[in-house]
Design a protein around this motif. Structure first.
Motif, PDB file in Angstrom:
ATOM      1  N   UNK A  10       1.849  -5.000   8.183  1.00  0.00           N
ATOM      2  CA  UNK A  10       3.089  -5.266   9.036  1.00  0.00           C
ATOM      3  C   UNK A  10       4.410  -5.806   8.459  1.00  0.00           C
ATOM      4  N   UNK A  11       4.622  -6.483   7.226  1.00  0.00           N
ATOM      5  CA  UNK A  11       5.964  -6.883   6.730  1.00  0.00           C
ATOM      6  C   UNK A  11       6.012  -6.582   5.240  1.00  0.00           C
ATOM      7  N   UNK A  47       2.843  -2.473   7.106  1.00  0.00           N
ATOM      8  CA  UNK A  47       2.710  -3.605   6.215  1.00  0.00           C
ATOM      9  C   UNK A  47       2.126  -4.803   6.955  1.00  0.00           C
ATOM     10  N   UNK A  48       1.378  -5.620   6.200  1.00  0.00           N
ATOM     11  CA  UNK A  48       0.750  -6.786   6.811  1.00  0.00           C
ATOM     12  C   UNK A  48       0.466  -7.838   5.746  1.00  0.00           C
ATOM     13  N   UNK A  49       0.629  -9.105   6.080  1.00  0.00           N
ATOM     14  CA  UNK A  49       0.255 -10.153   5.134  1.00  0.00           C
ATOM     15  C   UNK A  49      -1.216 -10.019   4.755  1.00  0.00           C
ATOM     16  N   UNK A  50      -1.513 -10.161   3.473  1.00  0.00           N
ATOM     17  CA  UNK A  50      -2.865  -9.928   2.972  1.00  0.00           C
ATOM     18  C   UNK A  50      -3.555 -11.211   2.512  1.00  0.00           C
ATOM     19  N   UNK A 105       1.116  -9.306   0.260  1.00  0.00           N
ATOM     20  CA  UNK A 105       1.430  -8.354   1.324  1.00  0.00           C
ATOM     21  C   UNK A 105       0.843  -6.984   0.993  1.00  0.00           C
ATOM     22  N   UNK A 106       0.181  -6.377   1.973  1.00  0.00           N
ATOM     23  CA  UNK A 106      -0.350  -5.026   1.814  1.00  0.00           C
ATOM     24  C   UNK A 106       0.635  -4.050   2.430  1.00  0.00           C
ATOM     25  N   UNK A 107       0.905  -2.967   1.722  1.00  0.00           N
ATOM     26  CA  UNK A 107       1.799  -1.930   2.236  1.00  0.00           C
ATOM     27  C   UNK A 107       1.124  -0.573   2.103  1.00  0.00           C
TER      28      UNK A 107
END
Length: 212
Positions: A10-11, A47-50, A105-107
């Motif tokens: 998420x981002x 995208x999301x914080x990992x 962050x995962x994208x």
């Protein structure tokens, strides 16, 4: 296993670039969004914080790849997650363009052969905050409904919107940030024009984005 992979991510802290065709229009989202191209293909950026996740980067990669392979196989395509650069004739319904974890962050960037594949694979239809409809057509092939504004936010007549019936139009039901492969000309009331190629659509209604 659920098909909804895009809900994972998420981002974005590292901007990814996707070039579209000869015009080399850049897709550089800073938040989760989609990119609708003139040939009907769709690219999603999620995208999301990992940090603090209960799974590793390798496990995430394996999960995404397996989900894409299973979907492609079910559609009668090769059970592959990535495009074969040596085989330009094989079209995968879904393929992984990019998946990485950087600075917590995962994208994930996925590319879909069409709007239908995007809706089916993500499984967002009928979910809260999901997209229930996504289509690419032309003004001449679409029955436009409601009121419209131009890219400057000025009210326009329906005759003005339909004057050039060859202009592409994206029809979407549900909230999403979207970039199109072209310059936005008109949007239905309720759509926010964020830039010359980017809009945000509202929840609870069908939105029309006309571009050239």
């Amino acid at each position: 296993m659920k098909k909804r992979v895009t809900g994972l991510l998420l981002i974005m802290t590292v901007v990814m670039t996707v070039f579209a065709g000869c015009g080399k229009i850049k897709f550089e989202p800073e938040t989760s969004s989609i990119y609708v191209k003139k040939d009907g293909t769709v690219i999603s950026a999620d995208m999301e914080p990992f940090e603090g996740s209960n799974y590793s980067e390798d496990e995430l990669k394996t999960y995404v790849e397996n989900a894409v392979k299973a979907y492609n196989s079910a559609k009668g395509a090769p059970a592959e997650a990535y495009a074969d650069e040596k085989d330009k004739d094989t079209v995968l319904p879904v393929k992984v363009n990019s998946l990485k974890v950087d600075k917590g962050t995962a994208s994930l960037f996925l590319e879909y052969a069409g709007c239908g594949d995007y809706l089916t694979f993500t499984g967002t239809a009928g979910t809260e905050g999901g997209i229930n409809r996504l289509e690419l057509s032309t003004v001449g092939e679409t029955t436009l409904e409601g009121t419209f504004k131009n890219a400057k936010g000025e009210d326009v007549t329906l005759d003005g919107v339909t004057k050039k019936d060859s202009n592409p139009v994206v029809i979407v039901e549900g909230p999403v940030t979207m970039q199109v492969e072209g310059t936005i000309q008109f949007v239905s009331t309720g759509v926010t024009v964020d830039g010359k190629r980017t809009v945000t659509t509202p929840a609870g209604s069908v939105s029309y984005i006309v571009f050239k």
